[in-house]
Design a protein around this motif. Structure first.
Motif, PDB file in Angstrom:
ATOM      1  N   MET A  40       9.040 -13.035  14.229  1.00 30.02           N
ATOM      2  CA  MET A  40       9.846 -14.005  14.968  1.00 30.02           C
ATOM      3  C   MET A  40      10.293 -15.143  14.078  1.00 30.02           C
ATOM      4  N   MET A  41       9.323 -15.609  13.309  1.00 30.10           N
ATOM      5  CA  MET A  41       9.593 -16.752  12.462  1.00 30.10           C
ATOM      6  C   MET A  41      10.718 -16.447  11.483  1.00 30.10           C
ATOM      7  N   TYR A  78      13.996 -16.427  13.246  1.00 26.68           N
ATOM      8  CA  TYR A  78      14.424 -17.785  13.565  1.00 26.68           C
ATOM      9  C   TYR A  78      14.898 -18.532  12.336  1.00 26.68           C
ATOM     10  N   SER A  79      14.136 -18.346  11.240  1.00 29.97           N
ATOM     11  CA  SER A  79      14.519 -19.131  10.073  1.00 29.97           C
ATOM     12  C   SER A  79      15.879 -18.692   9.544  1.00 29.97           C
ATOM     13  N   ALA A 119      18.331 -20.223  11.844  1.00 33.03           N
ATOM     14  CA  ALA A 119      18.401 -21.665  11.640  1.00 33.03           C
ATOM     15  C   ALA A 119      19.170 -22.003  10.378  1.00 33.03           C
ATOM     16  N   LEU A 171      22.756 -21.480  11.007  1.00 33.86           N
ATOM     17  CA  LEU A 171      23.265 -22.550  11.864  1.00 33.86           C
ATOM     18  C   LEU A 171      23.476 -23.829  11.063  1.00 33.86           C
ATOM     19  N   PHE A 172      22.490 -24.137  10.253  1.00 31.69           N
ATOM     20  CA  PHE A 172      22.535 -25.360   9.472  1.00 31.69           C
ATOM     21  C   PHE A 172      23.687 -25.304   8.469  1.00 31.69           C
ATOM     22  N   GLY A 205      26.928 -25.436  10.313  1.00 32.98           N
ATOM     23  CA  GLY A 205      27.091 -26.813  10.787  1.00 32.98           C
ATOM     24  C   GLY A 205      27.632 -27.693   9.687  1.00 32.98           C
TER      25      GLY A 205
END
Lengths: 1088, 498
Positions: free
Chosen positions: B11-12, B15-16, B19, B22-23, B26
């Motif tokens: 999961m981690m 997610y990473s 993320a 996304l970052f 962004g």
């Protein structure tokens, strides 16, 4: 296998940080953490095994356990926000008691971007106020509750009317534009607009609709941190004036289960510090006894009664201009339309026709006794009240906590028919989703409603201007009250005068300003912790308000057919942040870093509709279809967007030395270029490095320094050149005109370079704590609308120019003077600050910038002088320093003279808190020394002869010799140097003050007993019997209890704090603000 | 336990990755996202281009609203010229002026010029020569008011900020007058020869009728020329003879139907009516009432109302410090000052004035195609007709009290009476001729500046100009005495400076 891995990792880790370990494991260790305050378990406290990476948090019962701990570990470090961090030796079945750390040196505080840090790690001044300190005396709004609580922060309120706004400045005024700080709630900026509705057709009038800050219910605030200087740099182009960081209450981890808290208060309010009025002479002109004497000298032989009734006709005049006699209040009688009190003597047995005199059979007034009504202003005022209620429910569970609250506030004003009601709701929730994710959401809603917000300013719509400044002192308020909604025999509205003024009762009941405002703001954040020490947070904030404001005039002398305007405004602000942070320790070194980006989109719109000055068809019906002639319509919109990236990195050594840097780059739609804002700060704690210097005298010493470049952006559409539309058509044709401001391309944001050094000391076993800061601020590239010669075709030109420096000192002292001395504790907190500003440079060819003006007094930013010096007509002094008086017996006026400086010498406050057993008593004195104010009240109240000093010391009986009867502190001479002996009438002297603004300069000095409370906490022993009440208290409270220390030149003793408004243009100008309100009442609370 | 941890690890990782993505995205969006900032920073409520007809509407309305109101006109020019008196808050009448008002007055003039420059520029580039020439006519109308009030003022360099002129140079009145005549001649010829384009709905004075603008333009030339008829007689004579010598090319306003009047409608109150609507500080002066009285002038009932007390015509003494009792004095007549309706008018140029100017030219012996007497009779007749006086009364008046006698005093008195509500014109006429002779300064006991024998010669320079254009203004402001005296207009023939 597992151990191998761990050992390998630790070995590598040890290599990296250069410290070796010999490892062995102990068995399971568990314990419980309890709060000393209430003996309740603390949920969520961190237990850190010193010298390792091992850490855990307490559960809902305050319990924690470690499966195994390296045998080398000797100490636990136990910490929890709001409590003192404690180190305890490791042993089985520990019971660790944490005490609260309201003023602890190890305090954890909220810093920029909502990051919590240990206060001792900060390289800059940061002052925090706990929520409890804001609410303990039940101040009705947040702005005023902050008064006097932060060193160097000035909060001035626009007046005593309900819902007045505040002007907040931190570290003085450095900008020629906005000087107010940014407000951030839970990490997200919110709007703090100062709303006032100035309908341009009402000259000088404004209706103050309050500050955005006041939409926050103080009962929902956990704490407030104020970032004063370099520390605000992470907010880039919005940080120029400092930042107020508000942290709202969340469901606290340590409150196990469900807690219900209720707080309520009830106060009675009265207007106080009314100007001192005279009660010896009534309305009229040249009617005093001295005027009578002069008439006798000129040969008049009539009695004083005849003289007073207008029997004296001066040589060369056809009609009398002396005395008073009422016919219709519209110049039909002698001085009956004169709204000054220079008329005949009161209570001297005179009989004069007055507005409330009865009529004889022929419809003529029968003269009635001319007597004083010394309480006529008080008669108009009433006792107001405020009540507040706030109920909150907090639920804390293992993986989530929630707080919901509802608030209600209702105020009835001290002026009839004014009120304010406010409803607030708050919901915040934190959910620990799993090991990787945390989620929080927080929403705040408020609804404000008033049927009538009082008009202020120099306007006949401001009833207080009318009755406190241009008034007949003989007027009997009862007559006005009994007949306000009727007409006199000539068909005029029943009033004491029929020019310029309306009956004050009519004004408050028929000419009203209804107002509603809805505010919703909140934020939500999802935090992701992919690996240890790393956290990524996505944050979204939203801020909305919608307002509806109506101006409803049924009748005034200016608007005989009435007037109607309805203004609707809405504001939307979206703020999105993505922030990644890293936090770790490597042996003695701690490292933290953060990188983020921000997107912000702000939209505002306004629409106004209503009547023109033609008014309405059916009186008192405020609808668009009832508007006479062409309706008025206007719309306005603004949109601003910005994008930013920012980062911060800090390192510390052994909790002794801390270094920090940050940077931010902003792109704004309002300005073409992008801007970069760096900051650096550092601190060192010598008492940690050299433990030997710790003694009973010196417990703690920290030194710190910081430097930053911050900015201040501009508003939308400054760079374009737009035609301006005119609100009304002419013969049906739309009108456009060229702009009056000449736009310049390539504007830059205002640039502020600031640095500070400071030190924090704890002395005498922590009994005395000192925080000292010296700061320096250099504001340049100010965005100025400079006045240009009108022959260029323009009034203003927009440009970047100007350089202003501010330097100052802030001191906070906290002394635990008594610590449980026979049960009595006494704590004193002193805040003191001084700011000195200097306008170094403005712009080529321009050495004066007008910040504000009123009548002929100007508040300037002038090169070489402080921000805000007052210029106007002033007294003339000869080379000997004597005040020069003309042959007419009046002071010779020098125009455009420097007559004041708006900046206080210093500001400060003293707060005392006593506790004895279950009682606590506190009081706050707020002090300001100096800072001049041009008082329009003093100018006109003196000129109109209503103030007490205009009839003091026999001057209306004997006349005035300047230097003998007035201005006695000067030696007053004629041009030839001989002492002045020319005698003039009191009217001639006081009326000449229009033109000599110096006569209306008052010093802003005051000492205010701002707040006081006596609280009794119901003993726990009694409460335990109830089984469901956890705690309860009841307080006697008071706000604005007294003012002392007013200056001698404040002749009418008006409250110098109330300004004409809350913008830059109102600083140093006081004009017809409503006197302050004193509130006394009770506050009570119970926790279930 | 182990499985659980593995699951978390997976999961981690997911997610990473997300993320990080996304970052990264962004950051990318942010830095690349200033592209539409221009459109965001464009004001949606105010235009960057407008049709000049809407600016013309603004100029015409503002011109009357601002230069013919209580502050610009009634409190000073109309009072200094002897027609109106302030009987409450009398300050301006005894020369206790408000600096802010002087700033405003100056600003109004140059703000109008800036708009007129813009109209001129737009009309020129679009080839609308009618609009261009009309902008010139209005610009000169405003300029004459400006120079007659302050004498030496910026003219050639006014309203040229976009060319970088931040401190406009001053022109002497001696130069301004001939220059105005030059500019007006260009407009007059332009309107006569090559008028292309329309004025649109924004021409509220003449409803886009070109010939009326020609008449207004030439009558204005006539006024300006005659004002300098003794100061600069050659320029004046050339101009007047050019106009009267070619009436087809240079028509004049000769009938009341052609008067340059601005009529207010239901959006704006007419400024005189508005001034007394809410608080009435003004009434007619004793100079006006006494003059009308002595001539048994039928206009008295149109210009003045009878006092409430005593039911008679009574003017207030101008410049008295003490306030008057309203009911004892005559308020301004309803035709000129109606406080209860929107409707009213601002007179910019009257046909009678054309004849007064022609009569004065004829008196100088210039051949203007009409005799002085005939022009005088026409002028008086037109003025009386304008005020609704019956033909019978006109006959009586012209054969009795106002019977032509050829004297300058009679002649200027009639002109002064006819120009009621044109404050700048009556003040200028008085300053140029000293008529009416019964006009006077504020009483010595009340005046702010004792020692002066005549009403003000000029207005004080505004602080705005003194402070912000100091190098250009100072040489002119330094010679002024007590703000209002010391320097006379170039056409002031009285030779008195105090």
């Amino acid at each position: 296998m597992k151990d191998m891995k761990q050992r390998l990792f630790l070995f590598l880790f040890a290599l990296i940080i250069g410290v070796g370990y010999a490892e062995a494991q102990t068995g399971k260790i568990s314990g419980v953490v309890i709060s000393s305050e209430d003996n309740e378990p603390v949920l969520g406290a961190t237990i850190f095994v010193k010298g390792t990476k091992k850490a855990t948090v307490t559960d809902a019962d305050g319990k924690f356990s470690f499966q195994s701990i390296p045998s080398s570990a000797k100490t636990f470090v136990v910490s929890f926000i709001g409590m003192q961090t404690k180190e305890v030796a490791i042993k089985p079945d520990l019971k660790i008691i944490l005490s609260s750390d309201d003023r602890s040196l190890n305090e954890v505080v909220v810093t920029a971007m909502g990051v919590t840090k240990e206060k001792k790690a900060l390289g800059y001044a940061l002052q925090e106020v706990k929520g409890s300190a804001l609410t303990e005396s039940a101040q009705t709004n947040l702005g005023t509750a902050l008064s006097g609580k932060i060193a160097g922060m000035q909060v001035s309120t626009g007046g005593g009317q309900l819902g007045a706004s505040q002007r907040i400045t931190i570290r003085g005024n450095g900008s020629l534009g906005n000087n107010q700080p940014l407000i951030v709630v839970d990490g997200v900026p919110i709007a703090n607009d100062q709303k006032s509705n100035n309908v341009s057709t009402f000259k000088y009038e404004s209706v103050d609709l309050g500050s955005g800050l006041n939409d926050i219910d103080p009962d929902n605030i956990e704490s407030i941190s104020v970032l004063k200087g370099p520390s605000a740099a992470l907010y880039g182009m919005e940080a120029g004036n400092g930042v107020i960081l508000i942290t709202t209450k969340k469901g606290k981890g340590r409150d196990k289960g469900v807690t219900v808290q209720y707080d309520g208060s009830f106060t009675v309010d009265e207007m106080y510090q009314l100007p001192k009025m005279q009660n010896s002479y009534g309305q009229g002109y040249q009617g005093a006894e001295y005027d009578y004497k002069l008439a006798q000298v000129a040969g008049y032989t009539g009695s004083y009664q005849d003289f007073a009734a207008g029997g004296y006709i001066k040589p060369n005049e056809k009609t009398s201009s002396s005395g008073y006699s009422y016919v219709d209040g519209k110049s039909g009688g002698i001085n009956d339309a004169n709204d000054m009190s220079w008329g005949p003597r009161l209570d001297a047995g005179l009989l004069l026709t007055q507005f409330d005199s009865p009529l004889d059979a022929n419809g003529n007034r029968i003269a009635t006794p001319w007597v004083s009504h010394s309480n006529n202003i008080e008669d108009f005022l009433q006792t107001g009240y405020s009540q507040t209620h706030n109920i909150s429910i907090t639920s804390a569970k293992e993986n989530s906590s929630t707080r919901a609250s509802l608030g209600y506030r209702n105020q009835k004003g001290t002026v009839p028919n004014t009120d304010l009601t406010k409803y607030t709701a708050e919901l915040s929730s934190t959910i620990h989703l799993n090991k990787y994710f945390d989620y929080r959401i927080s929403l705040n809603y408020s609804h404000n409603k008033s049927k009538n917000i009082l008009s202020t300013g120099y306007s006949s719509n401001n009833v207080m201007q009318s009755i406190m400044q241009w008034f007949g002192r003989q007027v009997d308020m009862t007559s006005l009250k009994d007949n306000w909604n009727s007409y006199d025999e000539s068909g005029n509205h029943y009033n004491w005068i029929n020019k310029y003024h309306v009956n004050p009762y009519y004004a408050v009941y028929k000419n009203t300003n209804p107002y509603t405002r809805d505010r919703l703001f909140g934020n939500t954040a999802l935090t992701f912790k992919p690996i240890d020490h790393v956290k990524v947070e996505g944050r979204l904030g939203y801020d909305y308000y919608g307002t509806e404001y109506k101006r409803q005039i049924t009748y005034t002398t200016d608007y005989p057919n009435g007037f109607y305007r309805q203004t609707n405004e809405s504001y939307h602000d979206i703020n999105a942040d993505l922030i990644a942070s890293y936090d770790n320790t490597f042996g003695d070194f701690g490292v933290n870093a953060m990188a983020g980006s921000n997107y912000r989109d702000t939209r505002w719109e306004q629409s106004i509709m209503g009547s023109t000055s033609a008014g309405l068809t059916v009186p008192g019906l405020f609808t668009m279809s009832n508007v006479k002639g062409t309706p008025y319509g206007y719309t306005d919109h603004t949109a601003v967007r910005s994008n930013s990236v920012y980062g911060q990195a800090g390192v510390d050594y052994s909790h002794q030395v801390f270094l920090d840097m940050s940077m931010r780059n902003d792109w704004s739609s309002t300005i073409e270029q992008s801007f970069f804002y760096p900051s650096f700060s550092g601190s060192w704690i010598p008492t940690e490095t050299f433990k030997s210097i710790q003694s009973d005298l010196l417990s703690y010493w920290k030194v710190r320094a910081g430097w930053a470049k911050v900015g201040s952006a501009t508003t939308a559409y400054k760079s374009g050149s737009y035609y301006q539309s005119v609100s009304s058509t002419i013969n049906g044709v739309t009108q456009y005109q060229t702009p009056t401001t000449y736009a310049t391309n390539g504007l830059k944001p205002e640039r502020i370079v600031t640095w500070e050094v400071g030190t924090e000391l704890a002395l005498l076993k922590n009994r005395l704590k000192i925080d000292f800061t010296y700061y320096h601020k250099n504001t340049s590239d100010q965005i100025l609308s400079v006045e240009v010669a009108n022959s260029t075709g323009y009034e203003y030109k927009l440009l970047n120019a100007g350089k202003i420096t501010n330097k100052g000192i802030e001191i906070q002292l906290t002394g635990d003077i008594l610590k449980n001395w026979h049960g009595l504790s006494w704590t004193t907190t002193v805040n003191w600050a001084k700011d000195k500003s200097k306008v170094v440079k403005l712009y080529d060819g321009l050495n004066t910038y007008t910040l504000g003006s009123s009548w002929n007094a100007y508040v300037y930013a002038k090169e070489g002088e402080a921000w805000g010096t007052i210029y106007g007509g002033g007294y003339t002094f000869n080379e000997k320093g004597d005040l020069v008086v003309g042959t007419d017996g009046l002071p010779v006026v020098t125009s455009n003279k420097k007559i004041g400086d708006v900046n206080p010498n210093w500001t400060g406050s003293i707060q005392n808190e006593f506790t004895y057993k279950n009682f606590s008593i506190g009081c706050l004195f707020d002090i300001r020394s100096g800072g001049d104010i041009f008082s329009v009240d003093q100018m006109w109240g003196g000129a109109s002869g209503v103030y007490a000093y205009t009839a003091a010391n026999g001057i209306r009986e004997n006349g005035v010799v300047v230097g003998q009867d007035v201005l006695t502190k000067y030696h007053c001479v004629q041009a030839d140097g001989t002492t002045n002996t020319v005698r003039v009438t009191a009217y001639n002297y006081y009326n000449s003050s229009y033109g000599c603004e110096e006569a209306a300069i008052i010093s802003g000095s005051y000492i205010k007993l701002r707040e006081a409370h006596i609280t009794y906490n119901i003993p726990r022993a009694w409460l335990t019997r109830t089984k469901f009440i956890k705690s309860a208290y009841v307080s006697l409270i008071g706000n604005n209890l007294a003012i002392f220390g007013l200056a001698d030149n404040n002749l009418a003793k008006i409250d110098p704090e109330s300004a004409a408004g809350s913008g830059n243009s109102s600083v140093g100008i006081q004009s017809n603000s409503i006197p302050p309100t004193r509130s006394i009442g009770i506050k009570f609370g119970v926790t279930l | 336990m182990k499985n659980y941890k593995n699951k978390n690890m997976i999961m981690m990782k997911q997610y990473s990755k997300q993320a990080a993505l996304l970052f990264f995205c962004g950051g990318l969006t942010l830095t690349g996202c200033t592209g539409n900032f221009d459109s965001i920073n464009t004001d949606p409520d105010n235009p960057t281009t407008v049709n000049p007809t809407n600016e013309l509407a603004f100029v015409q309305r503002a011109l009357c609203d601002e230069l013919f109101d209580d502050w610009f006109d009634m409190a000073e020019p109309s009072s200094f010229g002897g027609q109106i008196a302030k009987y409450t808050y009398t300050d301006e009448n005894w020369y206790n002026f408000r600096p802010g008002i002087q700033n405003n007055n100056w600003n109004y003039c140059y703000d109008l010029q800036n708009n007129l420059k813009d109209i001129y520029k737009q009309a020129k580039s679009s080839g609308n020569s009618t609009m261009k020439n009309v902008a010139t006519v209005l610009s000169m109308f405003v300029m004459q008011i400006t120079t007659d009030r302050w004498r030496d003022v910026p003219y050639t360099e006014m309203a040229r900020m976009s060319e970088g002129i931040t401190h406009p140079a001053y022109d002497k009145q001696e130069d301004i007058y001939p220059h105005m005549l030059r500019d007006l001649k260009i407009a007059a010829d332009g309107l006569a020869d090559d008028s292309i384009g329309s004025l649109g709905e924004g021409d509220l004075i003449f409803s886009d009728k070109r010939v009326k603008w020609q008449q207004f333009c030439n009558s204005l030339r006539l006024r300006i020329a005659m004002r300098i008829s003794s100061a600069m007689p050659d320029t004046a004579k050339t101009t007047v003879l050019e106009i009267t010598g070619n009436p087809t090319r240079y028509p004049l306003i000769t009938s009341n139907a052609d008067n340059a009047f601005f009529y207010f409608n239901n959006e704006y109150f007419e400024p005189w009516g508005d001034a007394v609507r809410t608080r009435c500080d003004f009434c007619v002066s004793n100079v006006l009432v006494n003059t009308l009285d002595s001539l048994k002038d039928p206009r008295i009932g149109v210009y003045c109302m009878k006092s409430k007390k005593g039911d008679k015509y009574a003017g207030f003494r101008i410049g008295t410090k003490a306030y008057g009792v309203q009911d004892n004095y005559s308020m301004i007549g309803q035709r000129f000052c109606n406080s209860s309706t929107y409707y009213g008018f601002t007179p910019l140029f009257r046909s009678c004035e054309t004849y007064f100017q022609l009569a004065e030219a004829a008196r100088l012996g210039w051949n203007v195609g009409i005799s002085a007497e005939e022009a005088y009779n026409n002028a008086v007749t037109l003025s009386l007709q304008e005020n609704g006086v019956s033909n019978a009364e006109i006959n009586t008046y012209l054969t009795d009290a106002a019977k032509y006698d050829g004297s300058a005093a009679q002649f200027y008195t009639q002109e002064w009476l006819a120009l009621f509500k044109q404050g700048m014109e009556v003040w200028s006429l008085y300053r140029r001729t000293g008529i009416p002779a019964n006009n006077y300064p504020a009483p010595e006991s009340d005046t702010r500046y004792p020692g002066h024998t005549i009403p003000p010669l000029r207005s004080p320079y505004p602080n705005n100009e003194v402070n912000l254009n100091p190098a250009n203004c100072a040489p002119y402001s330094s010679k002024i005495v007590d703000n209002f005296w010391g320097v006379a207009m170039v056409w002031d023939q009285r030779g008195i400076l105090n």
